[in-house]
Design a protein around this motif. Sequence first.
Motif, PDB file in Angstrom:
ATOM      1  N   THR A 111       0.833  -1.207   0.000  1.00 41.70           N
ATOM      2  CA  THR A 111       0.000   0.000   0.000  1.00 41.70           C
ATOM      3  C   THR A 111       0.866   1.256   0.000  1.00 41.70           C
ATOM      4  N   GLU A 112       1.918   1.238   0.840  1.00 45.12           N
ATOM      5  CA  GLU A 112       2.802   2.410   0.950  1.00 45.12           C
ATOM      6  C   GLU A 112       3.581   2.645  -0.336  1.00 45.12           C
ATOM      7  N   LEU A 113       4.061   1.582  -0.965  1.00 49.16           N
ATOM      8  CA  LEU A 113       4.795   1.734  -2.223  1.00 49.16           C
ATOM      9  C   LEU A 113       3.900   2.305  -3.319  1.00 49.16           C
ATOM     10  N   ALA A 114       2.619   1.953  -3.291  1.00 47.49           N
ATOM     11  CA  ALA A 114       1.679   2.447  -4.298  1.00 47.49           C
ATOM     12  C   ALA A 114       1.440   3.950  -4.169  1.00 47.49           C
ATOM     13  N   ALA A 115       1.783   4.530  -3.005  1.00 47.67           N
ATOM     14  CA  ALA A 115       1.553   5.958  -2.762  1.00 47.67           C
ATOM     15  C   ALA A 115       2.760   6.821  -3.123  1.00 47.67           C
ATOM     16  N   GLU A 116       3.788   6.218  -3.689  1.00 42.06           N
ATOM     17  CA  GLU A 116       5.030   6.944  -3.981  1.00 42.06           C
ATOM     18  C   GLU A 116       4.797   8.217  -4.795  1.00 42.06           C
ATOM     19  N   GLU A 117       3.857   8.162  -5.753  1.00 38.74           N
ATOM     20  CA  GLU A 117       3.627   9.314  -6.637  1.00 38.74           C
ATOM     21  C   GLU A 117       3.057  10.529  -5.904  1.00 38.74           C
ATOM     22  N   GLU A 118       2.590  10.346  -4.667  1.00 42.74           N
ATOM     23  CA  GLU A 118       2.070  11.476  -3.884  1.00 42.74           C
ATOM     24  C   GLU A 118       3.200  12.346  -3.334  1.00 42.74           C
ATOM     25  N   PHE A 119       4.428  11.857  -3.407  1.00 39.50           N
ATOM     26  CA  PHE A 119       5.566  12.547  -2.797  1.00 39.50           C
ATOM     27  C   PHE A 119       6.288  13.424  -3.809  1.00 39.50           C
ATOM     28  N   ASP A 120       6.997  14.432  -3.295  1.00 40.73           N
ATOM     29  CA  ASP A 120       7.721  15.366  -4.163  1.00 40.73           C
ATOM     30  C   ASP A 120       8.962  14.733  -4.770  1.00 40.73           C
ATOM     31  N   THR A 121       9.618  13.880  -4.003  1.00 43.07           N
ATOM     32  CA  THR A 121      10.894  13.298  -4.402  1.00 43.07           C
ATOM     33  C   THR A 121      10.975  11.866  -3.901  1.00 43.07           C
ATOM     34  N   THR A 122      11.622  11.007  -4.679  1.00 44.94           N
ATOM     35  CA  THR A 122      11.897   9.641  -4.231  1.00 44.94           C
ATOM     36  C   THR A 122      13.402   9.433  -4.157  1.00 44.94           C
ATOM     37  N   LEU A 148      19.981  15.522   2.843  1.00 52.08           N
ATOM     38  CA  LEU A 148      20.527  16.769   3.380  1.00 52.08           C
ATOM     39  C   LEU A 148      20.434  17.879   2.334  1.00 52.08           C
ATOM     40  N   ALA A 149      20.769  17.565   1.086  1.00 52.22           N
ATOM     41  CA  ALA A 149      20.709  18.562   0.014  1.00 52.22           C
ATOM     42  C   ALA A 149      19.276  19.035  -0.202  1.00 52.22           C
ATOM     43  N   LEU A 150      18.304  18.119  -0.077  1.00 56.58           N
ATOM     44  CA  LEU A 150      16.895  18.491  -0.247  1.00 56.58           C
ATOM     45  C   LEU A 150      16.398  19.409   0.862  1.00 56.58           C
ATOM     46  N   MET A 151      17.070  19.361   2.020  1.00 58.60           N
ATOM     47  CA  MET A 151      16.641  20.189   3.150  1.00 58.60           C
ATOM     48  C   MET A 151      17.168  21.617   3.053  1.00 58.60           C
TER      49      MET A 151
END
Length: 198
Positions: free
Chosen positions: A167-178, A192-195
């Motif tokens: 279920t969690e893997l299927a929600a990956e597209e909801e996130f800004d970055t993987t 760290l770079a993303l922060m």
Amino acid sequence: MSSAVPRGETPAPPVGTPRLTVLSGPSGVGKSTVVAHLRKAHPEVWLSVSATTRRPRPGEQHGVQYFFVDDEEFDKLIANGELLEWAQFAGNRYGTPRRAVLEHLERGEPVLLEIDLQGARLVREAMPEARLVFLAPPSWEELVRRLTGRGTEAPDVVERRLEAARTELAAEEEFDTTLVNTSVEEVSAELLALMSID
């Protein structure tokens, strides 16, 4: 000297301004390991401490691993709008205190939340400007190996974890970055770079 923004334009955020970063991903993907490595190298990154109704385990301290509260106190936190997000897991409730997160961001400190998918969705609603980062395994087979390789849980518990992971893997597209967790050191550096830390 005027710093007014011309009409019709929005001011760009200053380079290096810390933001709220949320790290989420399936159970067994290595979120805690990545966060521990990141904070050891960069203690200036503030990791939010959750409130929980779970009883302390041996060695855990109030205010360090968690803020340990009873059900009545947790109900008050919810009623007073003091939690940025909260969720129930294995019969206990966990939540992110809102005030501490906002205070650290206002002081210009980078803030990191390590929470589950449900919590990440609630943070997105409460703070749309937060950056949601999904930590993915190198492959499904590797995630299964990590979850079953622990050898500390009954088969039905492992199966529930695997079902939740799907279920969690299927929600990956909801996130800004993987970020794919092939190396703790590399993923920590990318996170760290993303922060946006200078």
